[in-house]
Write a protein that holds these residues in place. Structure first.
Motif, PDB file in Angstrom:
ATOM      1  N   CYS A   1       0.803  -1.224   0.000  1.00  0.00           N
ATOM      2  CA  CYS A   1       0.000   0.000   0.000  1.00  0.00           C
ATOM      3  C   CYS A   1       0.836   1.274   0.000  1.00  0.00           C
ATOM      4  N   GLY A   2       2.139   1.150   0.276  1.00  0.00           N
ATOM      5  CA  GLY A   2       3.015   2.315   0.174  1.00  0.00           C
ATOM      6  C   GLY A   2       3.032   3.222   1.383  1.00  0.00           C
ATOM      7  N   THR A   3       2.322   2.855   2.453  1.00  0.00           N
ATOM      8  CA  THR A   3       2.396   3.671   3.667  1.00  0.00           C
ATOM      9  C   THR A   3       3.647   3.287   4.461  1.00  0.00           C
ATOM     10  N   THR A   4       4.123   4.215   5.274  1.00  0.00           N
ATOM     11  CA  THR A   4       5.339   3.981   6.037  1.00  0.00           C
ATOM     12  C   THR A   4       5.088   2.944   7.135  1.00  0.00           C
ATOM     13  N   LEU A   5       6.010   1.994   7.245  1.00  0.00           N
ATOM     14  CA  LEU A   5       5.866   0.953   8.259  1.00  0.00           C
ATOM     15  C   LEU A   5       6.170   1.517   9.645  1.00  0.00           C
ATOM     16  N   ARG A   6       5.444   1.023  10.605  1.00  0.00           N
ATOM     17  CA  ARG A   6       5.559   1.458  11.985  1.00  0.00           C
ATOM     18  C   ARG A   6       6.058   0.313  12.851  1.00  0.00           C
ATOM     19  N   LEU A   7       7.010   0.581  13.713  1.00  0.00           N
ATOM     20  CA  LEU A   7       7.498  -0.420  14.656  1.00  0.00           C
ATOM     21  C   LEU A   7       6.796  -0.230  15.995  1.00  0.00           C
ATOM     22  N   ILE A   8       6.159  -1.286  16.470  1.00  0.00           N
ATOM     23  CA  ILE A   8       5.527  -1.258  17.789  1.00  0.00           C
ATOM     24  C   ILE A   8       6.405  -2.057  18.735  1.00  0.00           C
ATOM     25  N   VAL A   9       6.843  -1.425  19.807  1.00  0.00           N
ATOM     26  CA  VAL A   9       7.690  -2.106  20.784  1.00  0.00           C
ATOM     27  C   VAL A   9       6.853  -2.477  22.001  1.00  0.00           C
ATOM     28  N   PRO A  10       7.316  -3.429  22.803  1.00  0.00           N
ATOM     29  CA  PRO A  10       6.495  -3.871  23.953  1.00  0.00           C
ATOM     30  C   PRO A  10       6.142  -2.734  24.900  1.00  0.00           C
ATOM     31  N   GLU A  11       6.989  -1.715  24.998  1.00  0.00           N
ATOM     32  CA  GLU A  11       6.701  -0.584  25.877  1.00  0.00           C
ATOM     33  C   GLU A  11       5.439   0.161  25.457  1.00  0.00           C
ATOM     34  N   ASP A  12       5.021  -0.014  24.219  1.00  0.00           N
ATOM     35  CA  ASP A  12       3.810   0.634  23.748  1.00  0.00           C
ATOM     36  C   ASP A  12       2.543  -0.053  24.256  1.00  0.00           C
ATOM     37  N   LYS A  13       2.696  -1.179  24.965  1.00  0.00           N
ATOM     38  CA  LYS A  13       1.558  -1.907  25.528  1.00  0.00           C
ATOM     39  C   LYS A  13       0.571  -2.317  24.442  1.00  0.00           C
ATOM     40  N   SER A  14       1.128  -2.682  23.303  1.00  0.00           N
ATOM     41  CA  SER A  14       0.319  -3.181  22.213  1.00  0.00           C
ATOM     42  C   SER A  14       1.068  -4.383  21.654  1.00  0.00           C
ATOM     43  N   THR A  15       0.461  -5.078  20.706  1.00  0.00           N
ATOM     44  CA  THR A  15       1.146  -6.223  20.132  1.00  0.00           C
ATOM     45  C   THR A  15       2.394  -5.746  19.406  1.00  0.00           C
ATOM     46  N   PRO A  16       3.573  -6.190  19.832  1.00  0.00           N
ATOM     47  CA  PRO A  16       4.787  -5.713  19.174  1.00  0.00           C
ATOM     48  C   PRO A  16       4.920  -6.274  17.769  1.00  0.00           C
ATOM     49  N   GLY A  17       5.464  -5.459  16.903  1.00  0.00           N
ATOM     50  CA  GLY A  17       5.658  -5.905  15.548  1.00  0.00           C
ATOM     51  C   GLY A  17       5.845  -4.735  14.620  1.00  0.00           C
ATOM     52  N   VAL A  18       5.784  -5.056  13.330  1.00  0.00           N
ATOM     53  CA  VAL A  18       5.914  -4.026  12.307  1.00  0.00           C
ATOM     54  C   VAL A  18       4.633  -4.038  11.489  1.00  0.00           C
ATOM     55  N   PHE A  19       4.008  -2.877  11.389  1.00  0.00           N
ATOM     56  CA  PHE A  19       2.709  -2.787  10.739  1.00  0.00           C
ATOM     57  C   PHE A  19       2.658  -1.588   9.811  1.00  0.00           C
ATOM     58  N   CYS A  20       1.899  -1.711   8.744  1.00  0.00           N
ATOM     59  CA  CYS A  20       1.603  -0.542   7.930  1.00  0.00           C
ATOM     60  C   CYS A  20       0.221  -0.025   8.321  1.00  0.00           C
ATOM     61  N   ALA A  21      -0.141   1.118   7.778  1.00  0.00           N
ATOM     62  CA  ALA A  21      -1.387   1.760   8.182  1.00  0.00           C
ATOM     63  C   ALA A  21      -2.613   0.926   7.809  1.00  0.00           C
ATOM     64  N   LYS A  22      -2.517   0.188   6.710  1.00  0.00           N
ATOM     65  CA  LYS A  22      -3.693  -0.525   6.212  1.00  0.00           C
ATOM     66  C   LYS A  22      -3.734  -1.990   6.638  1.00  0.00           C
ATOM     67  N   GLY A  23      -2.663  -2.474   7.240  1.00  0.00           N
ATOM     68  CA  GLY A  23      -2.684  -3.828   7.775  1.00  0.00           C
ATOM     69  C   GLY A  23      -2.199  -4.909   6.830  1.00  0.00           C
ATOM     70  N   CYS A  24      -1.769  -4.555   5.624  1.00  0.00           N
ATOM     71  CA  CYS A  24      -1.268  -5.604   4.734  1.00  0.00           C
ATOM     72  C   CYS A  24       0.126  -6.063   5.151  1.00  0.00           C
ATOM     73  N   THR A  25       0.898  -5.172   5.772  1.00  0.00           N
ATOM     74  CA  THR A  25       2.125  -5.622   6.429  1.00  0.00           C
ATOM     75  C   THR A  25       1.818  -5.768   7.900  1.00  0.00           C
ATOM     76  N   ASN A  26       1.958  -6.970   8.401  1.00  0.00           N
ATOM     77  CA  ASN A  26       1.498  -7.293   9.739  1.00  0.00           C
ATOM     78  C   ASN A  26       2.422  -8.377  10.294  1.00  0.00           C
ATOM     79  N   ILE A  27       3.578  -7.944  10.775  1.00  0.00           N
ATOM     80  CA  ILE A  27       4.596  -8.887  11.243  1.00  0.00           C
ATOM     81  C   ILE A  27       4.647  -8.800  12.766  1.00  0.00           C
ATOM     82  N   HIS A  28       4.251  -9.862  13.426  1.00  0.00           N
ATOM     83  CA  HIS A  28       4.247  -9.860  14.885  1.00  0.00           C
ATOM     84  C   HIS A  28       5.609 -10.302  15.395  1.00  0.00           C
TER      85      HIS A  28
END
Ligand SMILES: [Zn+2]
Length: 70
Positions: free
Chosen positions: A39-66
């Protein structure tokens, strides 16, 4: 620091794409601006400190690496 060896291996993921994912996540962790191939949106890194599922995600959810940092 985050340990890249602690990735949770995804089901139904070939070794090659798993290695591709590791390479991708290394770049995101290094602070690079990586765009989702789908989708071309910038990937976001979620770290455990964010209190969310850690991983790398794009805005639309097609990149969804836990990740498993535990
Ligand atoms: Zn996407």
């Amino acid at each position: 620091m985050l340990d890249i060896k602690q990735f949770e291996q995804l089901k139904n993921t070939s070794a090659k794409s798993f290695n591709d994912q590791k390479a991708l996540i290394k770049k995101v962790m290094a602070g690079r601006q990586i765009k989702c191939e789908t989708c071309g949106t910038t990937l976001r890194l979620i770290v455990p400190e964010d209190k969310s599922t850690p991983g790398v995600f794009c805005a639309k959810g097609c990149t969804n690496i836990h990740l498993d940092f535990s």
